[in-house]
Write a protein that holds these residues in place. Sequence first.
Motif, short mmCIF file in Angstrom:
data_model
loop_
_atom_site.label_atom_id
_atom_site.label_comp_id
_atom_site.label_asym_id
_atom_site.label_seq_id
_atom_site.Cartn_x
_atom_site.Cartn_y
_atom_site.Cartn_z
N SER B 339 0.84 -1.20 0.00
CA SER B 339 0.00 0.00 0.00
C SER B 339 0.87 1.25 0.00
O SER B 339 0.46 2.32 -0.43
CB SER B 339 -0.89 0.00 1.23
OG SER B 339 -0.08 -0.04 2.39
N SER B 390 7.52 -0.91 -9.31
CA SER B 390 6.61 0.22 -9.53
C SER B 390 7.33 1.56 -9.44
O SER B 390 6.81 2.58 -9.89
CB SER B 390 5.49 0.18 -8.50
OG SER B 390 6.05 0.04 -7.20
N MET B 391 8.53 1.58 -8.84
CA MET B 391 9.31 2.82 -8.79
C MET B 391 10.08 3.03 -10.09
O MET B 391 10.59 4.11 -10.35
CB MET B 391 10.29 2.79 -7.61
CG MET B 391 9.64 3.04 -6.27
SD MET B 391 8.86 4.67 -6.17
CE MET B 391 10.30 5.74 -6.18
N PRO B 394 6.04 2.89 -13.44
CA PRO B 394 4.87 3.20 -12.61
C PRO B 394 3.64 2.38 -12.96
O PRO B 394 2.72 2.27 -12.16
CB PRO B 394 4.63 4.69 -12.86
CG PRO B 394 5.43 5.05 -14.05
CD PRO B 394 6.54 4.06 -14.16
N ALA B 397 1.87 -0.96 -10.70
CA ALA B 397 0.95 -0.98 -9.55
C ALA B 397 -0.03 0.17 -9.69
O ALA B 397 0.24 1.14 -10.41
CB ALA B 397 1.75 -0.86 -8.26
N GLY B 400 -0.01 5.34 -6.49
CA GLY B 400 0.17 5.46 -5.05
C GLY B 400 0.50 4.15 -4.36
O GLY B 400 0.87 4.14 -3.20
N GLN B 401 0.35 3.05 -5.08
CA GLN B 401 0.65 1.73 -4.50
C GLN B 401 1.94 1.21 -5.13
O GLN B 401 2.43 1.77 -6.10
CB GLN B 401 -0.49 0.76 -4.82
CG GLN B 401 -1.85 1.33 -4.62
CD GLN B 401 -2.40 1.08 -3.25
OE1 GLN B 401 -2.50 -0.05 -2.81
NE2 GLN B 401 -2.73 2.14 -2.54
N HIS B 402 2.45 0.12 -4.58
CA HIS B 402 3.73 -0.37 -5.07
C HIS B 402 3.80 -1.88 -5.10
O HIS B 402 2.98 -2.55 -4.49
CB HIS B 402 4.86 0.18 -4.20
CG HIS B 402 5.05 1.65 -4.38
ND1 HIS B 402 5.72 2.18 -5.44
CD2 HIS B 402 4.60 2.69 -3.66
CE1 HIS B 402 5.69 3.50 -5.37
NE2 HIS B 402 5.02 3.84 -4.29
#
Lengths: 412, 527
Positions: B339, B390-391, B394, B397, B400-402
């Motif tokens: 999350s 996800s970093m 993007p 995810a 805002g989530q990963h």
Amino acid sequence: MYNPRQSRKFPTMLNLNLKTTPFHERTSALCQPQNWRKWAGYFVVGSYEHVLDREYWAIRNSAALIDVSPLIKYIIKGKDAAALLHRVTTRDIYKMKVGQVAYTGWCDDEGKMIDDGTVSRLEEQTFRLTAAEPNLRWLTMNAIGMEVEITEVTDEVAALSFQGPNTRKVLNLVCEKPVDELKYFRLMENKIKGANVTISRTGYTGDLGYEIWMDNKDALTIWDALMEAGADYGITPVGILAMDMARVEAGLFMLDVDYTSTTHAWIESQKSSPFELGLDWTVALDKQGYFVGRRALEKEKREGSVWKLMGLEVNWDGMERIYKSVGLPPQIPGMAVRGSLPIMVGNVQVGYASTSSWSPLLKKYIALAHLQRPYYEIGTDVRMEITVEHHRQHAPAKVVKLPFYEPEWKKK
Amino acid sequence: MTSSNTYDAIIIGGGHNGLVAAAYLACADKKVVVLERRHIVGGAAVTEEIFPGYKFTEFSYVVSLLRPEIIRDLELPKHGLKILPLPSTFTPMENGDYLAAWDDHDLTRREIYRHSPKDAEAYDEYARVMARAAKAIKPIINLIPPDPSSLHPRDLFNLLKVGQYAASLSEKELYTIAKLATQSSADLLEEWFETDALKGTKAASGIIGTFLGPRSPGTAYVLLHHYMGEIDGAFRAWGFAKGGSGGVSGAIANAARSLGVEIRVNSSVKQVKVKGGRAVGVVLENGDELDSKVVMSAADPKRTFLQFVEPKYFPDEFVTSIQNFRVRGSSGKVNIALSELPRFTALDEPALYRGAVSISPSIDYIERAYDDAKYGQISKRPYLDMIFPSMIDPDMAPPGQHVLSCFVQYAPYDIEGGWDDAKRNQLGEAVISTIEQYAPNIRECIVGMQVISPKDIEAIAGITGGNIFHGELLLHQIFFLRPVPQWADFRTPLKGYYFGASGAHPGGGVMGAAGMLAAKEMLKDGF
């Protein structure tokens, strides 16, 4: 919630910024074009003004104040300090007196250059070594069994290069002791505004000049004192781009630009010996005992070098003719260019220029050129590649000895 | 049997090597079909949405060795391939400090200097020595391994090429390579460095995919194998493919389809059909039969030679060698939907999430992890290689989530008592509690978790033993010894049957070289 995508939630990315030098508070306020360069992990000013001219001419005509703090510095101390440097470098360190400075290269066992810098004998058993690249590992490897302590002081010792014909006068105004008696490649202890400094008569411009070594904490005091005293003598903060032009005129080369360290080279042909770089005068083959690379250097001395670093002066008229043929006046960049340019004789490539520059003083297009035997003889006619209106051309040029420029006051 | 089931070539297995081989054969105007057991292609290079919205690069997760010529030849960028940079490695330490390698040379030097000035410099030199050795050894990747005992002109020619190449190396390079081939990664690294976290992190790449510890001889070579990806320097080494490793397979599959390759999913192969001493097609689990002039297997060596083909078609010695081929799975994978990002106590720096996070505080730490595994246990404190896909991309995810991808070693295939849900939970817990030591809020961030044991790698990706390289990269299992002596040139004792997967030369990683080289050999033989 922690989400680095929203970067505003992070205060700064301090960890990934380069270091700033102890003069940063002053230099950053003066750097108009925000022209910063990376040097050994630090930010330094590339140029303070939008055009290099004034900075260049300060070196040649007045007093240039250059922040050279990122220069890598080691203090080598102990009973065997001289023995270590005698073993590692090509100079005869045993002959050095306290207060003397020696420029030198150092080699691997095959006699190929690792790096170059200056050795200063600060005390009988204390030396300072400057280098372009980190060398602690190499020094430590060579110090096995020796009673010597090697400390890197790059981050603790700030350094200013103060270059130009007026520098002596300015120093005499701020220093506790006059510097008139300080000879070329000698150093002295002195005080500026109560702060201890070491002043050596050295530099990277081929002009009258000094390098001032000080504790980080005194950096701003000394900068301010010099700027104040130098105001009437044309003192000018100068970035490393203008210095780059001056050093080409002075025939001084740079690691990773004009030669490749053996530790970086992928292939043999990228390596250079001190002889090939014109450093014959620094290789003391008559010195006592073993030093790293001795055998290979003795052999090269006997057999002669295949390559040699020489000066190259482009024939202006010849170049002008090439430009004229497409309807243009000669166009060359107003700064030193670090790019390899082929040098030809007939249709054969006989070498390459590693740095070329317009010399505002000499009004010549000059280059540091690596030439193969026999084309490195002074006076040899060659041609250097130039790009004229997107086409590759070859301008006539002549091999000359280095330096291109050496004012009488440099060593006086 | 209809003509629609007749092909020039059948490729068993729709992993990246199978797809690459198919595409190369299609380039030569062959009618090719790829048969994939699962409902998606990719094999161990797949991306799946296990939890809605969170994309897991399920098994393999980084790309370094994908051959640039494959990218060019198959025009993979046109088909969606993007390899994004993975610029740093962050190693949190047990004492609360950390060690980081950033993409900038000076920053990295300064960071190591903080721990040891000597190491900061040795790091440079070490990198150059390894890069030179990798450069020296890299041409071998594209050579067809010759059989040194054979007098066949092809082998002699290839042997000559290897010889010429070896002769072109300097004495120093030869010594370095000889040393690298025999040393343990711990011995090698201890010659260079004194910082534990640096040695641990470097040593880790010497054990990946092997059932060895950093003090086992031969691991220095694996370390070099991993350096190969780094010598292209400016061409960017380790990277993360857009969309995860499934993005790589997807791009290759798209390229293959555009070249006319037929890809059939849910098509599990039961057996290779043999007629007159030649492979002439396959029988599927559902009973369908397909005919072809040649068959290539992109499965692992055990399935290729012990399952798809009756052993009677192979010499006994060959079968024995395949039986002895070491495929001990030693690693697992834990994929986590988050999350939010966990916070590392050692450093508050967004850049670290864009690179790898390595839990490898020392060589001893990893060797101790190995000690557990030697006796059939999951490492209590495993080595972890983590990235936050996800970093980097993007789209992996929801906003805002990963997602977090954790490679975990050791998780032995032959675990005491066998793998079951309890063991899987134990592995997941070992990973989480390990991360927790350095990022205490990890548990609060977890939305969902997928634990993959070597047994699952075997069951899902179909790799016998669950070894990520289809067989360990040990010195006795590489080059002309991979998979077995005399049969390293992608041919097999059964005519018309070829082998082009990670278990063949030059080995594992999302490289594609085995598939490409096998296809080229098949075309040379003509069919």
